[in-house]
Design a protein around this motif. Structure first.
Motif, PDB file in Angstrom:
ATOM      1  N   PRO A  49       0.897  -1.419  -0.083  1.00  0.00           N
ATOM      2  CA  PRO A  49       0.170   0.000   0.001  1.00  0.00           C
ATOM      3  C   PRO A  49       1.154   1.234   0.303  1.00  0.00           C
ATOM      4  O   PRO A  49       2.156   1.274   0.541  1.00  0.00           O
ATOM      5  CB  PRO A  49      -0.873  -0.189   1.127  1.00  0.00           C
ATOM      6  N   ARG A  50       0.057   2.451  -0.667  1.00  0.00           N
ATOM      7  CA  ARG A  50       1.129   3.662  -1.266  1.00  0.00           C
ATOM      8  C   ARG A  50       2.291   3.501  -1.067  1.00  0.00           C
ATOM      9  O   ARG A  50       3.190   4.233  -0.768  1.00  0.00           O
ATOM     10  CB  ARG A  50       1.028   4.646   0.230  1.00  0.00           C
ATOM     11  N   PRO A  54      -5.898   1.027  -0.525  1.00  0.00           N
ATOM     12  CA  PRO A  54      -6.198   0.161  -0.229  1.00  0.00           C
ATOM     13  C   PRO A  54      -7.658   0.763   0.452  1.00  0.00           C
ATOM     14  O   PRO A  54      -7.127   1.599   1.348  1.00  0.00           O
ATOM     15  CB  PRO A  54      -5.575  -0.924   0.887  1.00  0.00           C
ATOM     16  N   SER A  97      -8.723   5.306   1.181  1.00  0.00           N
ATOM     17  CA  SER A  97      -8.810   6.190  -0.658  1.00  0.00           C
ATOM     18  C   SER A  97      -9.361   7.147  -0.694  1.00  0.00           C
ATOM     19  O   SER A  97     -10.649   7.086   0.002  1.00  0.00           O
ATOM     20  CB  SER A  97      -8.478   4.472  -1.712  1.00  0.00           C
ATOM     21  N   ASP A 146     -10.946  -0.529  -2.411  1.00  0.00           N
ATOM     22  CA  ASP A 146      -9.469  -0.422  -3.330  1.00  0.00           C
ATOM     23  C   ASP A 146      -9.537   0.611  -4.313  1.00  0.00           C
ATOM     24  O   ASP A 146     -10.345   0.188  -5.041  1.00  0.00           O
ATOM     25  CB  ASP A 146      -9.055  -1.688  -3.733  1.00  0.00           C
TER      26      ASP A 146
END
Length: 441
Positions: free
Chosen positions: A41-42, A64, A68, A73
């Protein structure tokens, strides 16, 4: 709400260095991981995307849900900015069960998942569409969500609505009564706020939508010179030869903080020149659609041309007469007090009379900055007008009305507030709002 994943380009489909394709949905791993491995993530990670004979090196990011933009997602593919490549990528995503998003569907999902409010979404739409500095600042001023005065309105109405409903349900049994004068006195500050915001909202609507202005007059009345001065550039040809402007010229600009759509028109006169006659004939269609007609009369003329006045008669409610060539000296002006008050000079830039007139007519005399943050879209203005009307009906109730009457009006006010903030999510209203978004937002 559907949970089928959606995809769309988040950047224009034009040749560029980078294009972004955005995907949103519930559990994107199930749709994408048979094809590629999603990064942590990120974190921006390079991945080779291979499909149908294509091989593209892309930067991939994974956000996710619910943390967000959409609350689902969300994956972004940053690929080379070739429009054909983007189309082929979208086709491949469709083969994985990820359909093309509808206009504004990403933001709509964000709204429905509680990531932002309807007022924020409308401000975002207007910020993307802004074409002038004032329009951009006006949209950004509304991006903070529900204004403080709206929250205060709900806090003011709620206890009175509870009292009115209690009087309806238990008045006879428990001896509960609603003191109408006390309630109206308590709501008086809200009444003043509604009226003030209604005025600001009307002005903000002009800032958001722009003001359409046509410049008309006889040949050599100074139309093209004023057109160029307001536009800030030489768009129209200016000569001493009458009839230079043969067609309608249009420009979008900002002047004195006002977003303008300007239309320079052919000089109104009888002419044997076939091209000039076509230009004059087109003026009528322009006058139908503009918000204001500036009738320009040279200061040396004794008064307006009767033939032009006859042409403008059907539009008298939106005509503003201005004397031009104010730089040529007061002795050449029509000699009337009216002419002195309405004189401008495009050559020297002395247009203070015009600026004051536009502010008075469209902004209620306010400066543009005083309108920033006010409700501005047509939907918002219409609901605010309904709020003002509903509250005024409450003040027109007879003495000692049945409690059902104020209770019903207060419930109506509450419902309008919910519609305004988007908490009452009528599908038709949402369709209207999000139809103006681009695909990838």
């Amino acid at each position: 709400m559907t949970t089928q994943p959606i995809a769309a380009p988040a950047t224009p489909l034009l040749p560029s260095a980078v294009s972004i394709v955005r995907v949103s949905g519930t559990d994107l791993h199930a749709f994408l991981e048979p094809w590629i491995s999603l990064p942590e993530p990120r974190q921006a990670v390079l991945r080779w995307l291979c499909w149908g004979g294509y091989r593209e090196r892309a930067l991939v990011l994974f956000f996710p849900g619910p943390g967000s933009y959409t609350g689902e997602d969300l994956v972004e593919f940053q690929v080379h900015g070739n429009p054909l490549l983007v189309h082929r990528l979208l086709e491949h995503l469709a083969s994985l069960g990820i359909r093309l998003a509808e206009p504004g569907e990403f933001t709509r999902r964000s709204l429905l998942n509680g990531k932002q409010g309807l007022l924020e979404a409308e401000a975002l739409r207007d910020m993307i569409a802004a074409a002038t500095d004032t329009q951009l600042r006006e949209a950004q001023a509304r991006s903070g969500g529900v204004p403080a005065w709206l929250s205060a309105a709900r806090a003011a109405i709620a206890p009175w609505m509870a009292r009115a409903e209690a009087a309806v349900d238990y008045g006879e049994e428990e001896g509960i009564a609603l003191d109408l004068p006390e309630m109206l006195g308590g709501l008086e500050p809200l009444r003043r706020v509604f009226r003030a915001e209604q005025e600001r909202s009307r002005a903000a609507g002009w800032l958001r939508d722009g003001i359409r202005i046509a410049l008309v007059g006889r040949p050599n009345a100074g139309k093209s010179t004023l057109f160029n001065r307001l536009a800030g550039e030489d768009r129209a040809i200016v000569t001493e030869i009458p009839g230079t402007t043969r067609d309608v010229l249009e420009v979008r600009c900002e002047w004195a903080g006002l977003p303008l759509y300007l239309f320079d028109t052919a000089g109104l006169r009888e002419t044997e020149d076939p091209v000039e006659r076509l230009g004059v004939a087109r003026v009528a269609a322009v006058l139908e659609k503009v918000d204001l007609i500036l009738h320009l009369i040279p200061a040396a003329d004794p008064g307006p041309d009767p033939e032009i006045l006859e042409r403008l008669a059907p539009f008298s409610g939106k005509v503003l007469e201005l004397r031009t060539f104010g730089d040529q000296g007061s002795e050449s002006r029509g000699g009337t007090e009216y002419a002195e008050k309405r004189t401008v000079s495009a050559l020297t830039g002395d247009l203070s009379v015009l600026e004051e007139s536009l502010r008075e007519r469209f902004l209620g005399g306010q400066a543009p900055d005083a309108c920033l943050g006010a409700l501005a879209s047509q939907r918002q203005r219409e609901l605010l007008d309904e709020l003002v009307l509903q509250l005024e009906i409450l003040y027109q109730l007879p003495d000692n009305p049945p409690p059902e009457m104020p209770a019903s009006l207060l419930q109506g006010l509450w419902a309008l507030l919910l519609r305004l903030t988007g908490e009452d999510r009528a599908e038709a209203a949402l369709d209207q709002v999000f139809a103006g978004f681009c695909l990838g937002k």
